[in-house]
Design an enzyme around this catalytic site. Structure first.
Site, PDB file in Angstrom:
ATOM      1  N   SER A  71      78.575  11.504 100.331  1.00 41.99           N
ATOM      2  CA  SER A  71      77.857  12.777 100.179  1.00 41.99           C
ATOM      3  C   SER A  71      77.864  13.342  98.765  1.00 41.99           C
ATOM      4  CB  SER A  71      78.433  13.815 101.145  1.00 41.99           C
ATOM      5  OG  SER A  71      78.025  13.530 102.462  1.00 41.99           O
ATOM      6  N   LYS A  74      74.557  14.268  97.386  1.00 43.44           N
ATOM      7  CA  LYS A  74      73.918  15.577  97.559  1.00 43.44           C
ATOM      8  C   LYS A  74      73.897  16.409  96.278  1.00 43.44           C
ATOM      9  CE  LYS A  74      74.929  15.473 102.463  1.00 43.44           C
ATOM     10  NZ  LYS A  74      76.002  15.579 103.450  1.00 43.44           N
ATOM     11  N   SER A 132      78.573  20.217 103.584  1.00 44.60           N
ATOM     12  CA  SER A 132      77.952  18.907 103.370  1.00 44.60           C
ATOM     13  C   SER A 132      76.949  18.570 104.470  1.00 44.60           C
ATOM     14  CB  SER A 132      79.028  17.814 103.289  1.00 44.60           C
ATOM     15  OG  SER A 132      78.538  16.668 102.616  1.00 44.60           O
TER      16      SER A 132
END
Length: 300
Positions: A71, A74, A132
């Protein structure tokens, strides 16, 4: 007369010797220079730390090794959104069932967005970066991609992510997803992700999001009423454990293991870094703490 002068000289020499000894004992003359600080050992497979002011490397362990990013992907999702011309952070996005289905199908981390709710772009950024949320990532890709179908919009958004990576000189990076759940072609390096974080931190809205420990969104339901969402808690534990931390983003997964892109400011100096493929949530934070301490010690 001569004897007296000699006696004075002897006493003065003895006083100097005593003073010097006292100084040496307190370490005032023996403070180690910054470059002599012991290089830390980390559990993460790779790591990189740099001086944010000039990009100078402060620590390197396999900084150019390509690895899955989880993640931490992101960060680029947020960067692309915040780079949009004439961006309206208060523009509303209606949460689609496709976003919810995606979370379920991939057992993905979620901001727990409710189908049919209207959520602002600003709120989606908090949902993206704190808990997240892969649902928030999907919503942003759908909103800011171009095309007549959702698939086309997502594809174009990911293309924007790769274009931005190229523009930033992230030569060993490729994205095949908006959230890190890709098909095996989503990778970067500790150095490239650090470079991305440094660039992203130039944006005031990005800085405001990633330094936030907890955020409660108020969304608009299908019927027009206000829904107070459950608080989103930042997964970056350094915000509570390391003084001066200003971000940035965690990542994890079966392939990525435990990753953390981090940044902290102390005494007007900012250190930015990344650890990839650490062994646990606790250990990645410990790795980052060691590297931040080392980075600041190197800067003096």
């Amino acid at each position: 007369m001569i004897t007296a002068i000699k006696g004075v000289r002897v006493r003065r020499a003895a006083a100097v010797a005593v003073t010097a000894g006292a100084v040496l004992a307190t370490g005032a003359l023996t403070a180690a220079p910054a470059q002599a600080v012991a290089t830390p050992t980390i559990a993460a497979k790779t790591g990189f730390v740099m001086n944010n002011a000039n990009g100078a490397a402060l620590y390197n362990k396999g900084m150019d090794t390509k690895l899955p990013t989880g993640s931490t992907t992101k960060i680029m999702t947020a960067n692309v959104v915040l780079s949009q011309a004439n961006l309206n952070l208060d523009a509303k996005v209606t949460i689609q069932k496709a976003y919810s289905d995606y979370i379920v199908a991939n057992t993905a981390s979620s901001a727990r967005l409710i189908v049919g709710d209207k959520v602002t772009v600003r709120q989606l950024l908090y949902g993206l970066m704190l808990p997240s949320g892969c649902d928030a990532a999907y919503a942003l890709a759908d909103k800011f991609g171009t095309g007549t179908t959702r698939a086309a919009r997502v594809k174009s958004f990911i293309a924007k992510m790769n274009s931005k990576a190229t523009a930033l000189g992230m030569t060993k990076t490729h994205f095949d997803s908006f959230d890190g759940i890709g098909s095996g072609a989503n990778y970067s390096t500790a150095k490239d992700l650090t470079k991305l974080a440094s660039n992203s931190l130039k944006n005031a809205n990005f800085r405001a999001v990633v330094k936030t420990k907890s955020y409660t969104a108020k969304t608009i339901t299908k019927t027009g009423s206000i829904r107070t969402m459950g608080a989103w808690t930042n997964t970056n534990t350094l915000l509570s454990s390391y003084s001066g931390t200003i971000g940035v983003k965690t990542g994890s997964g079966p392939e990525a293991k435990y990753c953390l892109v981090f940044a902290a400011t102390r005494n007007g100096k900012t250190v930015v870094g990344t650890v990839l493929a650490s062994t646990s949530v606790t250990v990645r934070a410990a790795d980052a703490t060691k590297l931040l301490n080392y980075g600041f010690a190197r800067l003096g």
